[in-house]
Structure formats: C-alpha cells, structure tokens
Design an enzyme around this catalytic site. Sequence first.
Site, PDB file in Angstrom:
ATOM      1  CB  CYS A   2      15.123 -35.202  67.384  1.00 62.33           C
ATOM      2  SG  CYS A   2      14.528 -36.462  68.503  1.00 62.33           S
ATOM      3  NE  ARG A  27      14.008 -31.056  63.261  1.00 60.09           N
ATOM      4  CZ  ARG A  27      13.990 -31.251  61.956  1.00 60.09           C
ATOM      5  NH1 ARG A  27      13.636 -30.283  61.153  1.00 60.09           N
ATOM      6  NH2 ARG A  27      14.317 -32.401  61.452  1.00 60.09           N
ATOM      7  CD1 TRP A  72       7.701 -35.582  69.174  1.00 63.42           C
ATOM      8  CD2 TRP A  72       8.451 -37.448  68.191  1.00 63.42           C
ATOM      9  NE1 TRP A  72       6.618 -36.354  68.854  1.00 63.42           N
ATOM     10  CE2 TRP A  72       7.041 -37.512  68.259  1.00 63.42           C
ATOM     11  CE3 TRP A  72       9.139 -38.515  67.613  1.00 63.42           C
ATOM     12  CZ2 TRP A  72       6.312 -38.579  67.773  1.00 63.42           C
ATOM     13  CZ3 TRP A  72       8.405 -39.594  67.125  1.00 63.42           C
ATOM     14  CH2 TRP A  72       7.001 -39.615  67.206  1.00 63.42           C
ATOM     15  CG  ASN A  96      16.313 -35.812  63.495  1.00 60.33           C
ATOM     16  OD1 ASN A  96      16.263 -35.119  62.497  1.00 60.33           O
ATOM     17  ND2 ASN A  96      15.286 -36.501  63.906  1.00 60.33           N
ATOM     18  N   GLY A  97      16.569 -39.227  64.481  1.00 62.59           N
ATOM     19  CA  GLY A  97      16.327 -40.385  63.624  1.00 62.59           C
ATOM     20  C   GLY A  97      16.049 -41.619  64.460  1.00 62.59           C
ATOM     21  CD  GLU A 463      -6.344 -30.344  58.161  1.00 69.01           C
ATOM     22  OE1 GLU A 463      -5.945 -31.504  58.045  1.00 69.01           O
ATOM     23  OE2 GLU A 463      -5.650 -29.431  58.643  1.00 69.01           O
ATOM     24  CE  LYS A 467      -4.766 -29.046  62.091  1.00 69.08           C
ATOM     25  NZ  LYS A 467      -4.297 -29.303  60.754  1.00 69.08           N
ATOM     26  CD  GLU A 470      -2.885 -31.719  64.450  1.00 68.66           C
ATOM     27  OE1 GLU A 470      -1.759 -32.228  64.444  1.00 68.66           O
ATOM     28  OE2 GLU A 470      -3.352 -31.131  63.467  1.00 68.66           O
ATOM     29  CG  HIS A 486     -23.259 -47.870  54.555  1.00 69.20           C
ATOM     30  ND1 HIS A 486     -24.193 -48.744  54.047  1.00 69.20           N
ATOM     31  CD2 HIS A 486     -23.299 -46.778  53.753  1.00 69.20           C
ATOM     32  CE1 HIS A 486     -24.761 -48.217  52.975  1.00 69.20           C
ATOM     33  NE2 HIS A 486     -24.239 -47.019  52.774  1.00 69.20           N
ATOM     34  CE  LYS A 582       4.595 -26.557  60.844  1.00 70.62           C
ATOM     35  NZ  LYS A 582       3.219 -27.068  60.780  1.00 70.62           N
TER      36      LYS A 582
HETATM   37  C1  F6R Z   1      -1.392 -31.840  61.136  1.00 67.67           C
HETATM   38  C2  F6R Z   1      -0.101 -31.790  60.495  1.00 67.67           C
HETATM   39  C3  F6R Z   1       0.484 -33.063  60.016  1.00 67.67           C
HETATM   40  C4  F6R Z   1       1.302 -32.846  58.732  1.00 67.67           C
HETATM   41  C5  F6R Z   1       2.028 -34.137  58.357  1.00 67.67           C
HETATM   42  C6  F6R Z   1       2.785 -34.002  57.065  1.00 67.67           C
HETATM   43  O1  F6R Z   1      -1.804 -30.589  61.569  1.00 67.67           O
HETATM   44  O2  F6R Z   1       0.511 -30.763  60.384  1.00 67.67           O
HETATM   45  O3  F6R Z   1      -0.479 -34.053  59.833  1.00 67.67           O
HETATM   46  O4  F6R Z   1       0.448 -32.451  57.713  1.00 67.67           O
HETATM   47  O5  F6R Z   1       2.914 -34.484  59.379  1.00 67.67           O
HETATM   48  O6  F6R Z   1       3.738 -33.001  57.134  1.00 67.67           O
HETATM   49  P1  F6R Z   1       4.380 -32.374  55.832  1.00 67.67           P
HETATM   50  O7  F6R Z   1       3.290 -31.670  55.098  1.00 67.67           O
HETATM   51  O8  F6R Z   1       5.428 -31.442  56.335  1.00 67.67           O
HETATM   52  O9  F6R Z   1       4.921 -33.511  55.036  1.00 67.67           O
END
Ligand code: F6R
Length: 587
Positions: A2, A27, A72, A96-97, A463, A467, A470, A486, A582
Amino acid sequence: MCGIVGYLGSGSALDIVLEGLEQLEYRGYDSSGLTIKTSEGFKRVRAEGSLDHLKQKIEKLEGPLGIGHIRWATHGTASLENAHPHKVGKIQLVHNGIIENSEELKTRFKYNYQSQTDTEVIASVISDFYSRTGDFFQSVFETTKLLEGAFAFLAVCEDEAHSIVGARKGPPLVVGFGKEKEFFISSDLPSLVQKWTSRVAFLEDGELVHIQDGRCQFFSSDGSLIKKKIQTIQKEDQAKGKEDYAHYMLKEIFEQPHSSLRVLKAYTEKGQINFSSPLFQSAEKIFIVACGSSYYAGLYGKFVLESIVGIPVEVDLASEFQYKSLILKPKDIVLFISQSGETADTLSSFHQVKKRGVTCYALCNVRNSSLDREVDASFYLNAGLEVGVASTKAFTSTLVLLLLMALNKQKDHSLVSQLFDLPFLIDQVLSKSEQIKEQAVLFSKYKRFLYLGRGPHYPIALEGALKMKELAYIHAEGYPSGEMKHGPLALVDQEVLVIGLAMKDFYYSKNIMNLQEAKARGGFILTIGDQNHKSVADQHIEIPSCHPFLSPILEVVVLQLIAYHFACSLGHDVDHPRNLAKSVTVE
Ligand code: F6R
C-alpha cells in the site's frame, strides 16, 4: 505494501495525488482511491484494479487538498468497498499497514462497517472521538493510542478544509516541504524527491504530523510538540521511465553492467577495495538477516565471507529471526540486507538486535530509508531506482557488494582486478537475450521447474526459482543438487524442467552426475555453464568462464531472462506480478 500520498498547497491536489500514486504503484495495484477537497466539499473516487481504472473514473476535481491510496490487499478482497479512502462520518482515511486488534475495536466501536478491511475501524474510532470532542487532531491522537499493529495513515475531516493529520508506527511516512505553505506527504522518499521537493522530514515511530492552514507541526507519541529537522536530499541521478524497453524489469536486467560497475566503483579506489573501516576485524560471528531475494543474496554472502574472511556466518530469514531466541555475543556483527530498507520483518529483526547493543550494518539500495537511517553503518547497493517488483539489478549489486566486503583488507587482490571484468561479462550474457527468449517460449509444456546448484550456485538456484514463481506463477523449486536423491527426485518425470547450474568449477562433475540422475527419470535438462556437456544437456545456455565467486552473478542474469521471457510468453504483466508488491511493509 500500500502507498499513501497527501497534498496541501496552491497547486492542483488531484494532479499531485495522482502523480504520487503513479510513483507508488509498485507498492500495490489491487485498487486505488483518493479524496479531494473541492468547493463543493470532499469528493471521494475509488476504483478496483490498477491506477488507470481510477483515472478513467475521475472527471475534473479542483481543490488544494487531497489524500490518495494504492492498495495491496491484506484484509478483504481487492473490491471497491475495500478500496481506500474509507469514510466514517466526517472522517476520511488512507492507511498502509495492519491493525492487529481491528476486530476487537470493531466490537467496541460499533458501526455499520461497509468493508472487510482493518482500516475502516481507524476512521470509525476517530469519528467517534470527533463526534464527542469536535477536535480533529486530538481525536486522531487518541485513536493512535488504541491501535495495535503497524500503520502509516493520513486522515482528513470534512469540517476542516485545510487540514491533514498523519501518523506513523512501522510503515514509513515522509513529509515534503514545497513552495511557501505547500506540503506533500508520501509513503516513500523517492516519490517526493524525484517529483516535487528535496526538503523533507521523516516521521519516526509513534510520531504524528498535523498540516493545517499553511503550518506543519510534528508531535511525539505522548502528544508533545516536537521540532523536526528538515533535511535536503539529493535527487538520485536516475532517468525515470521504461525508455525503449517493454518493461521496467527488462530495462533493469539490462542495466546490470552499469549497476554492478557503480557498486564496484563506490567501494574501490585505484583498483583497491576501499571501505573506510576493517568491517569484520574483531567479529566472532556474522549474522545476515533478510527476506526473499535479499535472503538468497545473504546465502551467497555466507559462502564468500566464510571462504575469504574465515568467520562463521549464519543467514536468517527476518520473518523467523525476529521471533527466535537470539544468541548474540557483543562482538558479533549483524548485516541486514534490504533493497528497500523498509521491509517490516527486516526492520523488526533489526530493532530486536539493536536492543542488545550489537553492531548492525545495512546493505541497502534506498538511501534514507528507515533501515539506512537507524543502523550503525550502511553500505549502498548503488543499483539506482528499482521499479520492477521482482528484484534484478539490486540482487546482483548485493552479490557484488558482499564479495567486496569479503575481500576488504585481504592481501590477495587478484580477484579484485577480475571483478572489473564483471560488467563486460554481464554484457555478454545479455547478448543472449533473444536466444533465451526463443528457448523460453518452448517451456510452456512443463508443469514444474527444478533449479539445481551446489556451493555458491545453490543460492542462485533459489533465486532463479523465485523469479519463475513470482513472474510465471508456476511451481518452481531451488534445490541443492546433492539433496535430490534424498527425496525430491521422486518428483521428476516428463513434466519437469530441470535447470542445472553447471560451471566447470570445483562442483562440476558432481553436479553433472546429479543432472544425469534427473535425466534418467525423464526430466528435461537445461544447463547453464561455460561448457556444454552434451550427454546430459537437452538444451544449454553458454556463459563465459570466470572466477567461481563471479559466475553466480552471470548465472542469475540468465535466470532472470528465462523467467522474464517465459512470463511474457504467457502474457503476464511482469512489472506487476499478481498478489505482490515491491515494498513489504507488513509482517
Ligand atoms: C523478489 C523480491 C523480494 C524481495 C523481498 C525483500 O524478486 O524482490 O523477495 O527481495 O521482499 O525486499 P527488500 O530487499 O526490499 O527487503
């Protein structure tokens, strides 16, 4: 999670609030809404889905004051009735929260609640106080004392045409000072600094702000007036917009030669690593605490720090770390990794550690973020503004920074000169984008993706899988190659695409053996490495040979491109993956 924005001044509140929401769209994008004080009173408009839907609903709204929200969803679906601003009586509010005691408050402050949100009750409590006292600011202040959980909110009152009250506990809130008697409030600093003003003041936890009739006053959690320092923040030298790229994510993937060079240059001088202090000289143990991609970067950090510095490293997920029994010694050092510097779990873990008096460092991208402002020292990713929800360039910059930190004050600097080849090596990988696009289109027949790696390649497998999850909404799993037998080998059949990270290094022969085992069970094998092992690979993507500490950085660029192109081929909006945001400012 948010974003909230507010404006009071002589400009068009509608234009400014909409611009602010555009900046904050990373956000959340479940719904959006705003309220503008016009000559006919406050006009509230809300819409489901992206900000474009809101813009389509708005005609002309002229007025000097407004607040807006981009959502969000946490409580309640992404519906119109759950969109902010919420309105109860004469109070309208954006938040937001998460209010953890919202149900309890709803029972105490009875009202015909129109939404399933935890936000509407804040408006209801303020309204209740206001109907009894007629004092808007005092009503907000009294309400904050009853709220449990995390909040940054802005409230307006229909009786007060020139007044906005904001409060913060947890998620960030920044006030910008424009021309005379002009005020901006936003969930993040970049939106203020990029667009409107470089003069800002940050609300700290528990503080309130009251903007009224051309004045801005700050209050502490006990209600006393406080004097805030107005800081002047440098605008980041960063072009905004997608330029000619189809998505921010692709642009940011292609920025990696430059972003990695920036972080290299920031911490080296004349080819020597140049941190101002020895960093880990007296440390007995290093902890790394982070979430998501930053956590995976931390796992790579463990590998290089233990290999090079020789100090034991523990890597923890912030969401777990904050609730566990902390065994910290005075000489330990805790590194918090966060691109945004605003992730709620990371911040909360940091607050736990800070209480113990242990040295805390941040590796973060957003300067002046909450984490940056509170730690003992910050080391910056220098990745530039990252807009795509899925982290790309910030991730690779974190790997480079961790490697530089590990190499600091080491006598053998042969790797340092190789580090400066990294931008060129990344460039070579990027030149394969079209080839990867063609390969990725063919992946749609696979139902599950397995990413395998060993040693420093294992965090990259994690990682890469993240990717894929998501962006493509497909089940993908990163696994240490040697662990397959295993249990997870039982998953492998013709519907599984196995991506093997197979550089010709120390781990190569063992990795190839594990990939053979997956192939024997019907898995389709795609290898990424500097040598094509034709007997195992059904497909191969060649990347340049380089030092084993650097090859993970090249591998992840390939995995970013695979996930990006595959998700695009499925028609997904890669800059706004479903259900995500994000900046994760709730636990
Ligand atoms: C995945 C991604 C998230 C962030 C996570 C932590 O692509 O971007 O998994 O890495 O939300 O975010 P930060 O680094 O901003 O604490």
